[in-house]
Design a protein around this motif. Structure first.
Motif, PDB file in Angstrom:
ATOM      1  N   LYS A 174       0.845  -1.190   0.000  1.00 46.50           N
ATOM      2  CA  LYS A 174       0.000   0.000   0.000  1.00 46.50           C
ATOM      3  C   LYS A 174       0.888   1.251   0.000  1.00 46.50           C
ATOM      4  CE  LYS A 174      -3.509  -2.443   2.723  1.00 46.50           C
ATOM      5  NZ  LYS A 174      -4.132  -2.600   4.062  1.00 46.50           N
ATOM      6  N   GLY A 175       0.663   2.142  -0.943  1.00 47.45           N
ATOM      7  CA  GLY A 175       1.472   3.351  -1.046  1.00 47.45           C
ATOM      8  C   GLY A 175       2.828   3.136  -1.668  1.00 47.45           C
ATOM      9  N   GLY A 176       3.089   1.920  -2.159  1.00 44.72           N
ATOM     10  CA  GLY A 176       4.409   1.604  -2.705  1.00 44.72           C
ATOM     11  C   GLY A 176       4.753   2.419  -3.934  1.00 44.72           C
ATOM     12  N   GLU A 177       3.789   2.605  -4.827  1.00 45.35           N
ATOM     13  CA  GLU A 177       4.045   3.342  -6.065  1.00 45.35           C
ATOM     14  C   GLU A 177       4.387   4.799  -5.779  1.00 45.35           C
ATOM     15  OE1 GLU A 177       1.580   4.366 -10.130  1.00 45.35           O
ATOM     16  OE2 GLU A 177       1.248   2.421  -9.178  1.00 45.35           O
ATOM     17  N   LEU A 180       8.071   5.690  -5.181  1.00 45.63           N
ATOM     18  CA  LEU A 180       9.042   5.590  -6.263  1.00 45.63           C
ATOM     19  C   LEU A 180       9.696   6.931  -6.578  1.00 45.63           C
ATOM     20  CD1 LEU A 180       7.331   3.172  -8.834  1.00 45.63           C
ATOM     21  CD2 LEU A 180       9.395   2.741  -7.508  1.00 45.63           C
ATOM     22  N   ARG A 181       8.907   8.009  -6.520  1.00 47.92           N
ATOM     23  CA  ARG A 181       9.434   9.331  -6.893  1.00 47.92           C
ATOM     24  C   ARG A 181      10.629   9.720  -6.026  1.00 47.92           C
ATOM     25  NH1 ARG A 181       6.573  12.287 -10.442  1.00 47.92           N
ATOM     26  NH2 ARG A 181       4.492  11.524 -11.007  1.00 47.92           N
ATOM     27  N   GLY A 182      10.621   9.295  -4.785  1.00 44.61           N
ATOM     28  CA  GLY A 182      11.720   9.654  -3.897  1.00 44.61           C
ATOM     29  C   GLY A 182      13.037   9.003  -4.277  1.00 44.61           C
ATOM     30  N   ASP A 198       8.909  -1.313 -15.353  1.00 46.98           N
ATOM     31  CA  ASP A 198       9.603  -0.172 -15.952  1.00 46.98           C
ATOM     32  C   ASP A 198       8.632   0.930 -16.342  1.00 46.98           C
ATOM     33  OD1 ASP A 198       8.603  -1.998 -17.874  1.00 46.98           O
ATOM     34  OD2 ASP A 198       9.890  -1.128 -19.432  1.00 46.98           O
ATOM     35  N   LYS A 199       7.463   0.557 -16.855  1.00 50.62           N
ATOM     36  CA  LYS A 199       6.477   1.566 -17.274  1.00 50.62           C
ATOM     37  C   LYS A 199       5.970   2.357 -16.083  1.00 50.62           C
ATOM     38  CE  LYS A 199       4.869  -1.092 -21.311  1.00 50.62           C
ATOM     39  NZ  LYS A 199       5.826  -2.189 -21.159  1.00 50.62           N
ATOM     40  N   VAL A 200       5.683   1.664 -14.989  1.00 53.53           N
ATOM     41  CA  VAL A 200       5.200   2.345 -13.786  1.00 53.53           C
ATOM     42  C   VAL A 200       6.287   3.254 -13.211  1.00 53.53           C
ATOM     43  CG1 VAL A 200       4.313   2.031 -11.443  1.00 53.53           C
ATOM     44  CG2 VAL A 200       3.588   0.484 -13.271  1.00 53.53           C
ATOM     45  N   CYS A 201       7.530   2.782 -13.245  1.00 54.98           N
ATOM     46  CA  CYS A 201       8.639   3.604 -12.758  1.00 54.98           C
ATOM     47  C   CYS A 201       8.757   4.889 -13.565  1.00 54.98           C
ATOM     48  CB  CYS A 201       9.950   2.823 -12.824  1.00 54.98           C
ATOM     49  SG  CYS A 201      10.086   1.513 -11.587  1.00 54.98           S
ATOM     50  N   ARG A 202       8.686   4.779 -14.882  1.00 54.44           N
ATOM     51  CA  ARG A 202       8.816   5.965 -15.725  1.00 54.44           C
ATOM     52  C   ARG A 202       7.669   6.946 -15.510  1.00 54.44           C
ATOM     53  NH1 ARG A 202      10.929   2.102 -19.511  1.00 54.44           N
ATOM     54  NH2 ARG A 202       8.905   1.893 -20.551  1.00 54.44           N
ATOM     55  N   LEU A 203       6.480   6.416 -15.278  1.00 50.79           N
ATOM     56  CA  LEU A 203       5.341   7.290 -14.988  1.00 50.79           C
ATOM     57  C   LEU A 203       5.545   8.077 -13.698  1.00 50.79           C
ATOM     58  CD1 LEU A 203       2.306   4.992 -15.911  1.00 50.79           C
ATOM     59  CD2 LEU A 203       3.020   7.086 -17.087  1.00 50.79           C
ATOM     60  N   ASN A 204       6.401   7.544 -12.830  1.00 53.24           N
ATOM     61  CA  ASN A 204       6.684   8.205 -11.562  1.00 53.24           C
ATOM     62  C   ASN A 204       8.044   8.904 -11.562  1.00 53.24           C
ATOM     63  OD1 ASN A 204       4.517   7.510  -9.305  1.00 53.24           O
ATOM     64  ND2 ASN A 204       4.702   5.710 -10.640  1.00 53.24           N
ATOM     65  N   GLY A 205       8.551   9.212 -12.759  1.00 52.44           N
ATOM     66  CA  GLY A 205       9.755  10.026 -12.881  1.00 52.44           C
ATOM     67  C   GLY A 205      11.058   9.293 -12.658  1.00 52.44           C
ATOM     68  N   LEU A 206      11.043   7.968 -12.752  1.00 49.38           N
ATOM     69  CA  LEU A 206      12.247   7.179 -12.499  1.00 49.38           C
ATOM     70  C   LEU A 206      12.605   6.390 -13.751  1.00 49.38           C
ATOM     71  CD1 LEU A 206      14.274   6.385 -10.268  1.00 49.38           C
ATOM     72  CD2 LEU A 206      12.730   4.532  -9.631  1.00 49.38           C
ATOM     73  N   ALA A 207      13.771   6.659 -14.325  1.00 52.16           N
ATOM     74  CA  ALA A 207      14.202   5.948 -15.523  1.00 52.16           C
ATOM     75  C   ALA A 207      14.356   4.466 -15.231  1.00 52.16           C
ATOM     76  CB  ALA A 207      15.522   6.529 -16.029  1.00 52.16           C
ATOM     77  N   TRP A 365       2.736  -9.516  11.062  1.00 55.80           N
ATOM     78  CA  TRP A 365       1.644  -8.551  11.229  1.00 55.80           C
ATOM     79  C   TRP A 365       1.814  -7.379  10.274  1.00 55.80           C
ATOM     80  CZ3 TRP A 365       1.860  -3.377  12.510  1.00 55.80           C
ATOM     81  CH2 TRP A 365       0.623  -2.758  12.751  1.00 55.80           C
ATOM     82  N   PHE A 366       3.034  -6.880  10.138  1.00 54.23           N
ATOM     83  CA  PHE A 366       3.305  -5.750   9.254  1.00 54.23           C
ATOM     84  C   PHE A 366       2.974  -6.106   7.804  1.00 54.23           C
ATOM     85  CE2 PHE A 366       6.088  -3.372   6.403  1.00 54.23           C
ATOM     86  CZ  PHE A 366       5.854  -2.062   6.810  1.00 54.23           C
ATOM     87  N   ILE A 367       3.377  -7.298   7.373  1.00 55.53           N
ATOM     88  CA  ILE A 367       3.105  -7.731   6.004  1.00 55.53           C
ATOM     89  C   ILE A 367       1.599  -7.807   5.753  1.00 55.53           C
ATOM     90  CG2 ILE A 367       3.283  -9.682   4.400  1.00 55.53           C
ATOM     91  CD1 ILE A 367       6.027 -10.286   5.655  1.00 55.53           C
ATOM     92  N   GLN A 368       0.880  -8.404   6.699  1.00 56.68           N
ATOM     93  CA  GLN A 368      -0.560  -8.547   6.519  1.00 56.68           C
ATOM     94  C   GLN A 368      -1.264  -7.188   6.510  1.00 56.68           C
ATOM     95  OE1 GLN A 368      -0.865 -11.427   9.812  1.00 56.68           O
ATOM     96  NE2 GLN A 368      -1.773 -12.878   8.393  1.00 56.68           N
ATOM     97  N   TYR A 369      -0.724  -6.231   7.257  1.00 55.86           N
ATOM     98  CA  TYR A 369      -1.334  -4.900   7.340  1.00 55.86           C
ATOM     99  C   TYR A 369      -1.024  -4.061   6.106  1.00 55.86           C
ATOM    100  CZ  TYR A 369      -2.234  -0.143   8.987  1.00 55.86           C
ATOM    101  OH  TYR A 369      -2.691   1.141   9.103  1.00 55.86           O
ATOM    102  N   LYS A 370       0.215  -4.162   5.587  1.00 58.81           N
ATOM    103  CA  LYS A 370       0.662  -3.272   4.518  1.00 58.81           C
ATOM    104  C   LYS A 370       0.532  -3.857   3.114  1.00 58.81           C
ATOM    105  CE  LYS A 370       2.580   0.185   4.720  1.00 58.81           C
ATOM    106  NZ  LYS A 370       2.063   1.572   4.556  1.00 58.81           N
ATOM    107  N   ALA A 371       0.505  -5.176   2.996  1.00 57.81           N
ATOM    108  CA  ALA A 371       0.475  -5.794   1.663  1.00 57.81           C
ATOM    109  C   ALA A 371      -0.880  -5.582   0.992  1.00 57.81           C
ATOM    110  CB  ALA A 371       0.784  -7.280   1.763  1.00 57.81           C
ATOM    111  N   LYS A 372      -0.847  -5.423  -0.335  1.00 54.44           N
ATOM    112  CA  LYS A 372      -2.100  -5.253  -1.087  1.00 54.44           C
ATOM    113  C   LYS A 372      -2.303  -6.380  -2.107  1.00 54.44           C
ATOM    114  CE  LYS A 372      -0.290  -2.143  -4.686  1.00 54.44           C
ATOM    115  NZ  LYS A 372      -0.460  -0.822  -5.334  1.00 54.44           N
ATOM    116  N   ILE A 373      -1.488  -7.424  -2.017  1.00 51.41           N
ATOM    117  CA  ILE A 373      -1.626  -8.564  -2.920  1.00 51.41           C
ATOM    118  C   ILE A 373      -2.078  -9.788  -2.134  1.00 51.41           C
ATOM    119  CG2 ILE A 373       0.017  -7.779  -4.673  1.00 51.41           C
ATOM    120  CD1 ILE A 373       2.161  -9.411  -3.274  1.00 51.41           C
TER     121      ILE A 373
END
Length: 469
Positions: A174-177, A180-182, A198-207, A365-373
């Motif tokens: 959650k919030g992972g994408e 990327l900009r940072g 790669d496509k998602v990275c480029r959309l977020n300003g990362l080559a 617990w952290f994985i179950q709380y933060k994961a979106k897959i």
């Protein structure tokens, strides 16, 4: 202007207070390729860091491809394991020092982690690299890249190009994408191993460039060694040779066991697996375990001690040998593995498997709380289907694992379903045709089959001149 003038020699003797470094990241007015800069020095200096066994394998193949393709002599420095050492790296310290998985699992090792991080940053600046490459291990890698660039920024010096091989799994969290900009302030280019990253990275300003999944190199290596078709998209070993060499009885039910590559996960998972085989041995009287041992000193010692109490006959397979690993896979009925890259290798081998995973309770617990897959194994994630049975967290018990393995061994239709799905999955690991066509046009490949490490190496050497999508 020579690179050595951009990075004065005094910087190699200076000690930095990394806690007080100001994070100023200058951007060059024109992107220069590493070769353009290195040509003035007569060599290409590459500082490369891998923090775990899988990264050591990926990095070693990249090093080999860089040596093959670079018109200049190469000099390496950094952190790695046995495979990187075989390609000419003298590691600053053992790779096991920073091979830690999980959030709370890291806490007991935090002081050593910080010491090794500081040592690596200082060594990199002293080395005056033209290229910096980190492989996976984002916790260590990103801190290293950020602090190294901060040093160059503090001195207002031109920074070498930073590449990170294996994109962080932003799609899983959650919030992972959004995060990327940072990365763009200290990562110049991401070498992605999964489709669409790669496509998602480029959309977020990362080559970024999709180079293909590194395990595909196993297919190329085996095909070349066994004179198989270069178009074959499976890695097939020699089952009969394995059975003969290891005196596997006729009619034995062989299960390949892959407990992990980090000592923390192996010490947690191996007792669960031992109890699983204890439950299975009455159902399958001729049961035999083939344990694949990762090339990690601490893992090797732990497994060597544990097998003395193993409930069924066992064969230990040392890590690092591609042919032997796939010979064992071919001789096995099914596999049981800790979640990781090995699940992808098993798809290449078309070996049906069960995936297991346990961690510290707070990490779980952290994985179950933060994961979106919904799934943890990559084949299930990319196919968006529970093709491979998974026993995760509290469900990862000997009883559940034994039940899943019994079903898989006894039901040929379940095994065939996995094998069919594996063919679809492996196709997704290849990069776009545009990149392969570009490589052929440049006469950089001798046949339509390609190597992910070659694509990665060319992306680095041609930085500023993309290979195509």
């Amino acid at each position: 202007m020579m690179f050595t003038k951009w990075v004065p020699r005094f910087i190699s003797r200076k000690k930095w207070n990394l806690n007080n470094v100001q994070c100023f990241f200058p951007s060059p007015t024109r992107v220069k390729s590493p070769l353009e800069i290195a040509s003035k020095d007569g060599e290409l200096r590459v500082f490369i860091v891998a923090g775990e066994v899988s990264g050591d394998s990926i990095a070693s193949r990249l090093m080999a491809s860089l040596k093959l393709l670079s018109p200049l002599p190469l000099r390496f420095s950094g952190v790695g394991g046995a495979k990187m050492s075989s390609e000419g790296l003298q590691s600053l310290f053992p790779i096991e020092d920073i091979s830690v998985m999980g959030i709370w699992e890291l806490l007991p090792h935090l002081y050593k982690f910080r010491v090794k991080l500081k040592e690596t940053v200082e060594a990199a600046a002293t080395f005056e690299p033209h290229v910096v490459v980190t492989v996976d291990s984002k916790g260590f890698s990103f801190r290293f890249l950020k602090q190294l660039r901060a040093i160059y920024g503090q001195q207002k010096l031109y920074s070498p190009a930073h590449f990170h091989y294996v994109a962080p799994s932003f799609w899983a969290w959650k919030g992972g994408e959004a995060r990327l900009r940072g990365l763009a302030s200290f990562v110049d280019h991401l070498l992605c191993i999964l489709p669409n990253e790669d496509k998602v990275c480029r959309l977020n300003g990362l080559a970024a460039t999709f180079v293909g999944h590194p395990v595909l190199e196993d297919v190329l290596e085996l095909n070349l060694r066994n004179n198989s078709s270069v178009h074959e998209r499976r890695a097939e070993g020699n089952a009969e040779d394995f059975r003969t060499k290891h005196a596997v009885p006729s009619g034995a039910t062989v299960i390949s066991l892959l407990p992990g590559s980090r000592v923390q996960e192996v010490t947690r998972m191996l007792p669960i697996f031992a109890n699983t085989f204890e439950l299975l041995k009455d159902t399958f009287p001729n049961l035999m375990t083939v344990i694949h041992v990762a090339p990690n000193e601490h893992v090797e010692k732990f497994i060597a001690g544990a097998v003395h109490r193993w409930p069924v006959p066992v064969v230990l397979i040392p890590g690092g040998t591609t042919q032997l690993r796939y010979d064992a896979f071919s001789a096995s009925k099914v596999a049981l593995c800790t979640s990781g890259t090995v699940a992808v290798e098993l798809q290449l081998a078309r070996l049906p498997c069960v995936v297991a995973y346990r961690a510290n309770i707070l990490t779980e617990w952290f994985i179950q709380y933060k994961a979106k897959i919904k799934y943890i194994s990559l084949p299930n994630i990319l196919l968006d289907s529970p093709i491979i049975p998974e026993a995760l967290f509290r469900s990862c018990t000997p009883e559940n694992l034994a039940s899943l393995l019994k079903d898989l061994i006894s039901d040929s239709s379940c095994r065939e379903e996995q094998i069919t799905a594996a063919q679809k999955f492996v196709k997704l690991l290849f990069p776009p045709e545009g990149i392969k066509h570009n490589l052929l046009q440049q006469n950089l490949m001798t046949n339509p089959q390609y190597s992910p490490s070659v694509v990665a190496a060319l992306t680095i050497l041609n930085y500023g001149n993309p290979l195509g999508d």
